[in-house]
Write a protein that holds these residues in place. Structure first.
Motif, PDB file in Angstrom:
ATOM      1  N   ALA A   1      45.575 -53.690 113.391  1.00  0.00           N
ATOM      2  CA  ALA A   1      45.546 -53.972 114.913  1.00  0.00           C
ATOM      3  C   ALA A   1      45.345 -52.397 115.527  1.00  0.00           C
ATOM      4  O   ALA A   1      45.999 -51.774 115.412  1.00  0.00           O
ATOM      5  CB  ALA A   1      46.434 -54.772 115.381  1.00  0.00           C
ATOM      6  N   GLY A   2      44.420 -52.757 116.782  1.00  0.00           N
ATOM      7  CA  GLY A   2      44.406 -51.644 117.335  1.00  0.00           C
ATOM      8  C   GLY A   2      43.325 -50.487 117.245  1.00  0.00           C
ATOM      9  O   GLY A   2      43.244 -49.616 117.823  1.00  0.00           O
ATOM     10  N   THR A   3      42.732 -50.667 116.006  1.00  0.00           N
ATOM     11  CA  THR A   3      41.787 -49.712 115.378  1.00  0.00           C
ATOM     12  C   THR A   3      40.328 -49.737 115.962  1.00  0.00           C
ATOM     13  O   THR A   3      39.932 -51.059 116.146  1.00  0.00           O
ATOM     14  CB  THR A   3      41.703 -49.926 113.765  1.00  0.00           C
ATOM     15  OG1 THR A   3      43.122 -49.830 113.239  1.00  0.00           O
ATOM     16  CG2 THR A   3      40.798 -48.752 113.143  1.00  0.00           C
ATOM     17  N   VAL A   4      39.852 -48.686 116.340  1.00  0.00           N
ATOM     18  CA  VAL A   4      38.589 -48.529 116.678  1.00  0.00           C
ATOM     19  C   VAL A   4      37.722 -47.983 115.422  1.00  0.00           C
ATOM     20  O   VAL A   4      37.807 -46.708 115.237  1.00  0.00           O
ATOM     21  CB  VAL A   4      38.339 -47.896 117.986  1.00  0.00           C
ATOM     22  CG1 VAL A   4      36.676 -47.649 118.187  1.00  0.00           C
ATOM     23  CG2 VAL A   4      39.054 -48.585 119.110  1.00  0.00           C
ATOM     24  N   TYR A   5      36.751 -48.691 114.756  1.00  0.00           N
ATOM     25  CA  TYR A   5      35.959 -48.084 113.733  1.00  0.00           C
ATOM     26  C   TYR A   5      34.648 -47.432 114.462  1.00  0.00           C
ATOM     27  O   TYR A   5      33.696 -48.290 114.700  1.00  0.00           O
ATOM     28  CB  TYR A   5      35.618 -48.946 112.657  1.00  0.00           C
ATOM     29  CG  TYR A   5      36.617 -49.284 111.770  1.00  0.00           C
ATOM     30  CD1 TYR A   5      36.878 -48.305 110.602  1.00  0.00           C
ATOM     31  CD2 TYR A   5      37.576 -50.154 111.921  1.00  0.00           C
ATOM     32  CE1 TYR A   5      37.997 -48.562 109.724  1.00  0.00           C
ATOM     33  CE2 TYR A   5      38.551 -50.737 111.012  1.00  0.00           C
ATOM     34  CZ  TYR A   5      38.681 -49.521 109.933  1.00  0.00           C
ATOM     35  OH  TYR A   5      39.931 -49.859 109.128  1.00  0.00           O
ATOM     36  N   SER A   6      34.441 -46.143 114.429  1.00  0.00           N
ATOM     37  CA  SER A   6      33.432 -45.499 115.244  1.00  0.00           C
ATOM     38  C   SER A   6      32.248 -45.373 114.587  1.00  0.00           C
ATOM     39  O   SER A   6      31.244 -45.028 115.248  1.00  0.00           O
ATOM     40  CB  SER A   6      33.830 -44.186 115.739  1.00  0.00           C
ATOM     41  OG  SER A   6      34.278 -43.317 114.729  1.00  0.00           O
ATOM     42  N   SER A   7      32.243 -45.621 113.364  1.00  0.00           N
ATOM     43  CA  SER A   7      30.931 -45.295 112.551  1.00  0.00           C
ATOM     44  C   SER A   7      29.897 -46.604 112.731  1.00  0.00           C
ATOM     45  O   SER A   7      30.267 -47.652 113.247  1.00  0.00           O
ATOM     46  CB  SER A   7      31.122 -45.400 111.236  1.00  0.00           C
ATOM     47  OG  SER A   7      32.076 -43.951 110.867  1.00  0.00           O
ATOM     48  N   THR A   8      28.688 -46.425 112.481  1.00  0.00           N
ATOM     49  CA  THR A   8      27.741 -47.382 112.711  1.00  0.00           C
ATOM     50  C   THR A   8      27.828 -48.549 111.897  1.00  0.00           C
ATOM     51  O   THR A   8      27.956 -48.362 110.582  1.00  0.00           O
ATOM     52  CB  THR A   8      26.354 -46.826 112.554  1.00  0.00           C
ATOM     53  OG1 THR A   8      26.024 -45.438 113.486  1.00  0.00           O
ATOM     54  CG2 THR A   8      25.267 -47.780 112.825  1.00  0.00           C
ATOM     55  N   VAL A   9      27.861 -49.842 112.393  1.00  0.00           N
ATOM     56  CA  VAL A   9      27.932 -51.077 111.683  1.00  0.00           C
ATOM     57  C   VAL A   9      26.734 -51.776 111.848  1.00  0.00           C
ATOM     58  O   VAL A   9      26.175 -51.853 113.065  1.00  0.00           O
ATOM     59  CB  VAL A   9      29.216 -51.712 112.029  1.00  0.00           C
ATOM     60  CG1 VAL A   9      29.088 -53.209 111.388  1.00  0.00           C
ATOM     61  CG2 VAL A   9      30.465 -51.156 111.665  1.00  0.00           C
ATOM     62  N   ARG A  10      25.890 -52.086 110.742  1.00  0.00           N
ATOM     63  CA  ARG A  10      24.921 -52.990 110.624  1.00  0.00           C
ATOM     64  C   ARG A  10      25.171 -54.484 110.948  1.00  0.00           C
ATOM     65  O   ARG A  10      25.527 -55.128 109.903  1.00  0.00           O
ATOM     66  CB  ARG A  10      24.035 -52.560 109.427  1.00  0.00           C
ATOM     67  CG  ARG A  10      23.456 -51.258 109.444  1.00  0.00           C
ATOM     68  CD  ARG A  10      22.835 -50.818 110.892  1.00  0.00           C
ATOM     69  NE  ARG A  10      22.560 -49.173 110.474  1.00  0.00           N
ATOM     70  CZ  ARG A  10      22.373 -48.355 111.603  1.00  0.00           C
ATOM     71  NH1 ARG A  10      22.309 -48.828 112.987  1.00  0.00           N
ATOM     72  NH2 ARG A  10      21.983 -47.159 111.504  1.00  0.00           N
ATOM     73  N   LEU A  11      24.934 -55.221 111.877  1.00  0.00           N
ATOM     74  CA  LEU A  11      25.457 -56.654 112.004  1.00  0.00           C
ATOM     75  C   LEU A  11      24.605 -57.514 111.240  1.00  0.00           C
ATOM     76  O   LEU A  11      24.917 -58.619 110.595  1.00  0.00           O
ATOM     77  CB  LEU A  11      25.187 -56.979 113.347  1.00  0.00           C
ATOM     78  CG  LEU A  11      26.603 -57.017 114.360  1.00  0.00           C
ATOM     79  CD1 LEU A  11      26.245 -57.062 115.871  1.00  0.00           C
ATOM     80  CD2 LEU A  11      27.653 -57.694 113.862  1.00  0.00           C
ATOM     81  N   SER A  12      23.396 -57.090 110.946  1.00  0.00           N
ATOM     82  CA  SER A  12      22.570 -57.972 109.707  1.00  0.00           C
ATOM     83  C   SER A  12      23.350 -58.019 108.358  1.00  0.00           C
ATOM     84  O   SER A  12      22.939 -58.851 107.423  1.00  0.00           O
ATOM     85  CB  SER A  12      21.111 -57.405 109.503  1.00  0.00           C
ATOM     86  OG  SER A  12      21.269 -56.050 109.084  1.00  0.00           O
ATOM     87  N   LEU A  13      24.291 -57.283 108.150  1.00  0.00           N
ATOM     88  CA  LEU A  13      25.022 -57.276 106.775  1.00  0.00           C
ATOM     89  C   LEU A  13      26.523 -57.638 107.074  1.00  0.00           C
ATOM     90  O   LEU A  13      27.329 -57.275 106.283  1.00  0.00           O
ATOM     91  CB  LEU A  13      25.076 -55.632 106.366  1.00  0.00           C
ATOM     92  CG  LEU A  13      23.633 -55.116 106.063  1.00  0.00           C
ATOM     93  CD1 LEU A  13      23.701 -53.813 105.641  1.00  0.00           C
ATOM     94  CD2 LEU A  13      22.918 -56.213 105.217  1.00  0.00           C
ATOM     95  N   VAL A  14      26.850 -57.970 108.378  1.00  0.00           N
ATOM     96  CA  VAL A  14      27.889 -58.928 108.285  1.00  0.00           C
ATOM     97  C   VAL A  14      28.463 -59.762 107.252  1.00  0.00           C
ATOM     98  O   VAL A  14      29.404 -59.783 106.712  1.00  0.00           O
ATOM     99  CB  VAL A  14      28.081 -59.701 109.844  1.00  0.00           C
ATOM    100  CG1 VAL A  14      29.419 -60.498 109.879  1.00  0.00           C
ATOM    101  CG2 VAL A  14      28.374 -58.674 110.994  1.00  0.00           C
ATOM    102  N   PHE A  15      27.469 -60.465 106.932  1.00  0.00           N
ATOM    103  CA  PHE A  15      27.625 -61.446 105.763  1.00  0.00           C
ATOM    104  C   PHE A  15      26.584 -61.047 104.778  1.00  0.00           C
ATOM    105  O   PHE A  15      25.309 -60.992 104.974  1.00  0.00           O
ATOM    106  CB  PHE A  15      27.355 -62.958 106.050  1.00  0.00           C
ATOM    107  CG  PHE A  15      28.439 -63.303 106.944  1.00  0.00           C
ATOM    108  CD1 PHE A  15      29.803 -63.865 106.693  1.00  0.00           C
ATOM    109  CD2 PHE A  15      28.466 -63.201 108.513  1.00  0.00           C
ATOM    110  CE1 PHE A  15      30.775 -64.047 107.502  1.00  0.00           C
ATOM    111  CE2 PHE A  15      29.290 -63.649 109.220  1.00  0.00           C
ATOM    112  CZ  PHE A  15      30.483 -64.112 108.797  1.00  0.00           C
TER     113      PHE A  15
END
Length: 562
Positions: free
Chosen positions: A523-537
């Motif tokens: 909780a409270g973490t910010v992941y600053s690296s790039t995330v590709r939402l097309s790969l959420v699932f």
């Protein structure tokens, strides 16, 4: 979900679990806000490498997940709103959850590609869904009898699933006699009859308006999409499913079986049925003389209230209508339109650094709605076993200025004057061109690039889809050319619109992503690296699910147990 790199920063000390109380939704009247968003096209996303995401860990077992799409909500909007209203529900959720400020959707950033990125884990290469043309399907009316015979005329047709496919375009339910919460069904099997706007296969959709295949069968949006959806997979695994969105054509989330969503509630936002005094949707105004809910800031909040009440009904163990008992869904969610409408018709101020009062009011409404959803989870006893994923199926641009609206007709006319025939030209803050003959692609590309020096056309660059990673594996779907507008330009007829989506700019694609679960270890973490939402699932075929169809099951980076 995948990300590049592994950067993570502890942002805040975890606060007490949100209660959804009125205090949690306290808001400020100050209209300050977001930092500027860059206007450069995100043209290299498809080529990016990806590695394992920083996944929330040690989370209590969750039986239910609510996916929330706040359409238009940029990552920067979420950051700015939390800073502006530090005692907001969004701020509390961020302290108790995980925030991904560099989450990006795949392009193009239209609503259908966006919702399918969230619910299939795929982009247009697999889904085949643009706002688009299909060279292999036939136009509505090509068959004398739907479902029988052979189509006449040439194949190739526009496939724009919209309010134009509703039985009654101007009705909130999308079909004759269907109101926002009409119906007296007593069990799931009667939904199709008693709830036309929610039922199996989107029965508020007029099949006579749909594209047709070679057997004269109508192609619903769920058939047009070529990928599994999380709802289809969850239902096959014995889970309960529901979804709430902005029109009957959002049957697209049903999946390829056409019935992945048990409780699909899709009132029509473009009904032009808002009360002329209050903007509240009316089941009486069906002739298009009312307020257009999609173009009015106050009416958009009234429309979203239908969605919020429906999801609260579901949390409380009822059907979305509230008319009879159903168990709370395991996988469900809703769409908000208020922020998107606020961006388009109120916008930002001070070079994009301040929310306008209208946009701020709509953000406040969404925040207060989050508090009500959390309160419903608490009062129903489901808070400890339910996680939230808050994101957006598209962003919006421009932010730093108001849009310059340039009619796409000028581009189409210029091509026609060069004897280049256009079969379909889909435009927003992007232009997708399907030529009558793909043999003219090189000629069209060369000519359109010469227009880039003329600011009256608003063109920044033109390329073939492969350059932007927008090639579909579905035959007949890929456009011939992609036209990227200059910063701040939207290809649209002159009007009051201040921004739009659909394109490849950072502010189109860099959307909010926040994950919340009770007692989350990270909780409270910010992941600053790039995330590709097309790969959420992502998906794989699992032996334990093959007996129920080769849908596979989700390999979730969020809440799944393997």
């Amino acid at each position: 979900m995948t990300e590049e790199g592994t950067s993570a920063v502890k942002a805040t000390t975890p606060a007490a679990a949100p209660t959804g109380s009125a205090a949690a939704a306290t808001t400020s009247n100050t209209s300050a806000g977001p930092s500027n968003l860059a206007g450069a096209p995100m043209i290299s996303m498809a080529a990016s490498s990806a590695s394992a995401v920083g996944t929330p860990s040690a989370t209590p077992k969750l039986n239910n997940t609510i996916l929330i799409s706040v359409d238009g909500l940029h990552s920067s909007d979420l950051t700015a709103y939390i800073a502006l209203v530090p005692n907001s529900t969004m701020a509390t959720l961020a302290k108790q959850g995980v925030v991904y400020p560099n989450a990006y959707l795949p392009g193009p950033s239209d609503s259908f590609p966006g919702i399918l990125a969230l619910t299939t884990g795929n982009n247009v290469s697999v889904t085949g869904v643009y706002y688009a043309m299909d060279r292999n399907l036939y136009p509505a009316g090509a068959c004398a009898v739907i479902g029988s015979g052979k189509p006449t005329g040439a194949n190739g047709t526009e496939c724009l699933f919209s309010e134009l496919q509703d039985y009654e375009t101007f009705s909130i339910g999308g079909a004759p006699g269907v109101g926002a919460f009409d119906g007296l069904a007593t069990n799931v099997t009667t939904l199709q009859t008693d709830f036309p706007s929610r039922g199996l296969n989107g029965t508020a959709v007029n099949e006579s308006t749909l594209p047709l295949d070679a057997a004269c069968d109508p192609v619903h949006a769920w058939r047009y999409n070529q990928a599994n959806t999380i709802f289809q997979v969850a239902l096959a695994a014995g889970k309960r499913t529901a979804w709430i969105d902005k029109g009957p054509y959002y049957e697209v989330v049903q999946g390829q079986t056409g019935n992945g969503v048990m409780d699909l509630y899709t009132p029509e936002i473009s009904c032009q049925c808002g009360d002329n005094q209050t903007g509240i949707p009316s089941t009486i105004i069906t002739d298009g003389t009312g307020v257009d809910l999609a173009k009015n800031i106050t009416a958009a909040r009234a429309y979203d209230e239908l969605h919020v009440q429906a999801v609260i009904n579901q949390i409380n163990g009822k059907h979305s209508s509230g008319n009879y008992a159903m168990q709370m869904p395991n996988l469900f969610g809703l769409n908000f339109q208020a922020v998107s409408v606020g961006q388009k018709y109120a916008g930002y101020q001070n070079n994009g650094t301040t929310f306008s009062p209208g946009l701020k009011a709509n953000l406040d409404y969404v925040d207060q709605s989050f508090a009500r959803i959390l309160a419903a989870l608490n009062s129903s006893g489901n808070a400890a076993t339910t996680g939230l994923v808050i994101t957006a199926k598209h962003g919006q641009q421009p932010v730093t200025t108001n849009a310059t609206l340039i009619s796409p007709t000028s581009i189409a006319t210029a091509l026609k004057n060069q004897n280049i025939s256009v079969a379909q030209f889909t435009t927003d803050d992007i232009g997708l061109i399907w030529l009558t003959s793909s043999n003219q692609t090189t000629a069209a590309l060369t000519y359109l690039r010469t227009l880039a020096s003329n600011t009256s056309y608003g063109i920044l660059d033109v390329n073939q889809p492969a350059y932007y990673g927008l090639v579909s594996n579905v035959a007949g779907r890929t456009p011939d050319l992609v036209v990227v507008p200059q910063a701040g330009v939207v290809f649209a007829s002159p009007g009051k619109k201040l921004s739009e989506h659909g394109g490849l700019m950072q502010s189109d694609l860099n959307v909010a992503l926040m994950v919340y679960a009770p007692q989350l270890a990270t909780a409270g973490t910010v992941y600053s690296s790039t995330v590709r939402l097309s790969l959420v699932f992502s998906w794989h075929r699992a032996a334990d699910h093959q007996s129920k169809g080769s849908y596979g099951r989700p390999l979730c980076g969020l809440f799944c147990e393997h």
